[in-house]
Design a protein around this motif. Structure first.
Motif, mmCIF file in Angstrom:
data_model
loop_
_atom_site.group_PDB
_atom_site.id
_atom_site.type_symbol
_atom_site.label_atom_id
_atom_site.label_comp_id
_atom_site.label_asym_id
_atom_site.label_seq_id
_atom_site.Cartn_x
_atom_site.Cartn_y
_atom_site.Cartn_z
ATOM 1 N N THR A 13 2.293 1.760 -3.451
ATOM 2 C CA THR A 13 1.255 2.255 -4.359
ATOM 3 C C THR A 13 1.039 3.752 -4.174
ATOM 4 O O THR A 13 0.929 4.514 -5.143
ATOM 5 C CB THR A 13 -0.071 1.504 -4.119
ATOM 6 N N LEU A 50 0.837 -1.199 0.000
ATOM 7 C CA LEU A 50 0.000 0.000 0.000
ATOM 8 C C LEU A 50 0.879 1.258 0.000
ATOM 9 O O LEU A 50 0.588 2.228 -0.718
ATOM 10 C CB LEU A 50 -0.899 -0.008 1.234
ATOM 11 N N HIS A 75 -17.850 1.347 0.890
ATOM 12 C CA HIS A 75 -17.050 0.263 1.428
ATOM 13 C C HIS A 75 -17.930 -0.920 1.828
ATOM 14 O O HIS A 75 -19.039 -0.741 2.336
ATOM 15 C CB HIS A 75 -16.266 0.728 2.658
ATOM 16 N N GLN A 127 -6.496 -0.657 3.141
ATOM 17 C CA GLN A 127 -6.892 0.258 2.069
ATOM 18 C C GLN A 127 -8.064 1.121 2.506
ATOM 19 O O GLN A 127 -8.085 2.333 2.281
ATOM 20 C CB GLN A 127 -7.270 -0.543 0.812
ATOM 21 N N GLN A 128 -9.054 0.509 3.140
ATOM 22 C CA GLN A 128 -10.215 1.268 3.607
ATOM 23 C C GLN A 128 -9.805 2.282 4.667
ATOM 24 O O GLN A 128 -10.291 3.422 4.670
ATOM 25 C CB GLN A 128 -11.273 0.317 4.153
ATOM 26 N N GLU A 134 -8.215 5.235 3.051
ATOM 27 C CA GLU A 134 -9.178 6.074 2.326
ATOM 28 C C GLU A 134 -10.030 6.921 3.258
ATOM 29 O O GLU A 134 -10.304 8.098 2.961
ATOM 30 C CB GLU A 134 -10.054 5.190 1.447
#
Length: 480
Positions: A147, A144, A241, A252-253, A256
């Motif tokens: 990225t 992550l 989500h 990831q959530q 975000e």
């Protein structure tokens, strides 16, 4: 009709239910619908999909409507258990075990069947909630981070979403107020409820059934203000989500929702205007950015990493380091050589003693930022470091840039300079020969055991959250 296996199994059970209720054998019913009993058995066992005309004939022979046969509900509780057992035994989770399938027979009691289904449910629950190994979690976090580095830590789609929601709530300028956050929640059909008995394992709890976001009555330690927690809870809904099925999805959530909250607290347009003017004045400072939007120093520093490269044409790095020198969070797109383990993870790695992220702990004045130039094998970097304290101990927040970018920042005139040759162990990890020779055989320290080394990685769909505590909390408050 192209029905699924589950559909065919339910259909077969319904046909068998109505056939036995009529006292008919397979051959009896087969004779009425012009079908061999063996062929009808395949249909009842969910192994063959019948034509619609055949189904209509079966319904007529049994004296029921076609819709009764096609209903998706099991005809009785036992049939429901048999269908569920068959489905679970066909799952990859079970087939990979290499165990034989168990076919329910007339002689199998309902209790035995329920016990088998219960075992399969528990197997599936354990697999769903299985903890990631530390290695898996670190790899997921590393992927992550890499990225986000490729994207310069910038997510334009979330920036746009935040701007849209702020406009809808009527926010124009200045720090985001609690009232505006409440309006944003109301526009999503949610209300903010402040309670004293929030589950210990959760920062907030959203009751989807009653449209409520439960929050603590005051900010919890660590800089997570009430506005930020409410915005993060709303972000789950706005970003569509679903329940995370892996540790990577959970991370990831989390990234975000944190990003969305930061975009709302420090809106892109206003933040870029502020930072752009400060750059033109050659007076960039995280502490000014922090004070202008009423957030924590760490939040301002992280938000700066979102905007600096994309809008200010500036590579940079961010570090949060604990008092023992361990790196808790880090980001870089300027080539700073962060310490990594064999998986590429940086979390928990010890940063160089010469970096300002550690030397700042030695300063007598902790109220202002420490400015320092550091010569490294990758070049010279300028850093601004601020220290802070939580119940877990002291920490430092650093934002730094390559030497040629220091001209835009307040504190560039500092004469504090250090030389770091890490990862060369002679830089700061290997003691000088004179001291080593003197004390090597005379020192016997009692090492502190870091509790996190022996702690398991939090388990659950939402790692570390106690479902029992959360559900009891919601049940208790649902009647209010």
């Amino acid at each position: 009709m192209n029905r699924t296996r589950s559909d065919l199994s339910t259909l077969g059970h319904r046909i068998r239910h109505f056939r036995t209720a009529q006292g008919l054998t397979l051959d009896d019913l087969g004779e009425q619908v012009d079908l061999a009993g063996s062929q009808l058995s395949l249909i009842e066992n969910g192994k063959r999909e019948p034509k619609l005309s055949t189904l209509q004939a079966i319904a007529t022979a049994l004296g029921v409507e076609l819709t009764d046969l096609l209903s998706g509900e099991a005809p009785n509780p036992r049939a429901a258990l048999e269908i569920e057992l068959r489905r679970m035994q066909q799952s990859s989770l079970y087939t990979e075990l290499g165990l034989p399938t168990v076919k329910p027979t007339k002689g199998m009691t309902d209790d035995a069947l329920a016990a088998l289904v219960g075992l399969h449910r528990e197997l599936q629950r354990k697999a769903t909630e299985a903890i990631a190994t530390p290695e898996e979690a670190r790899r997921a976090n590393t992927e992550l981070r890499e990225t986000m580095r490729e994207r310069d830590n910038y997510l334009p789609e979330i920036e746009d979403l935040a701007e849209e929601r702020l406009r809808a709530a009527g926010h124009v300028r200045g720090a985001l107020t609690h009232r505006t956050v409440s309006i944003m929640a109301e526009q999503l059909g949610l209300s903010l409820i402040y309670v004293n008995d929030l589950p210990h394992s959760a920062r907030s709890v959203t009751d989807l059934a009653n449209g409520r976001i439960y929050l603590p009555p005051a900010s919890i330690p660590g800089g997570h203000g009430l506005r930020s927690m409410a915005l993060q809870a709303m972000a789950h809904r706005l970003l569509d989500h679903t329940r995370p099925t892996s540790y990577a999805a959970f991370l990831q959530q989390r990234l975000e929702i944190n990003y969305f909250a930061a975009c709302c607290l420090m809106p892109q347009a206003a933040a870029v205007d502020f930072l752009g003017q400060a750059k033109r004045d050659r007076n960039l400072a995280v502490e000014d950015f922090r004070d202008a939007f009423g957030v924590t120093h760490e939040a301002a520093a992280l938000r700066f990493t979102n905007l600096a490269t994309h809008h200010l044409d500036m590579p940079l790095h961010f570090l949060r380091v604990s008092e023992d020198g361990a790196l808790a969070k880090g980001y870089e797109n300027d080539g700073l050589p962060l310490p990594v383990d064999v998986t590429g993870a940086i979390e928990g790695q010890i940063v160089c003693r010469k970096w300002s992220a550690r030397s700042a702990f030695e300063g007598s004045n902790r109220t202002t930022e420490l400015y320092q130039y550091t010569d490294t094998p990758a070049g010279t970097y300028w850093n601004a470091t601020q220290t802070g304290t939580t119940s877990a101990g002291e920490f430092s927040i650093s934002v730094g840039v390559p030497f040629n970018q220091a001209k835009w920042f307040r504190g560039r005139e500092t004469t504090t300079r250090a030389v770091s040759t890490c990862p060369d162990p002679s830089c700061c990890r290997r003691p000088p020969h004179q001291l080593a020779d003197r004390w090597r055989d005379q020192a016997w320290p009692s090492a502190r055991l870091h509790a996190h080394i022996l702690s398991p990685l939090p388990s659950g769909t939402f790692p570390g959250v106690d479902d029992s505590e959360v559900y009891s909390f919601l049940e208790r408050h649902s009647a209010e």
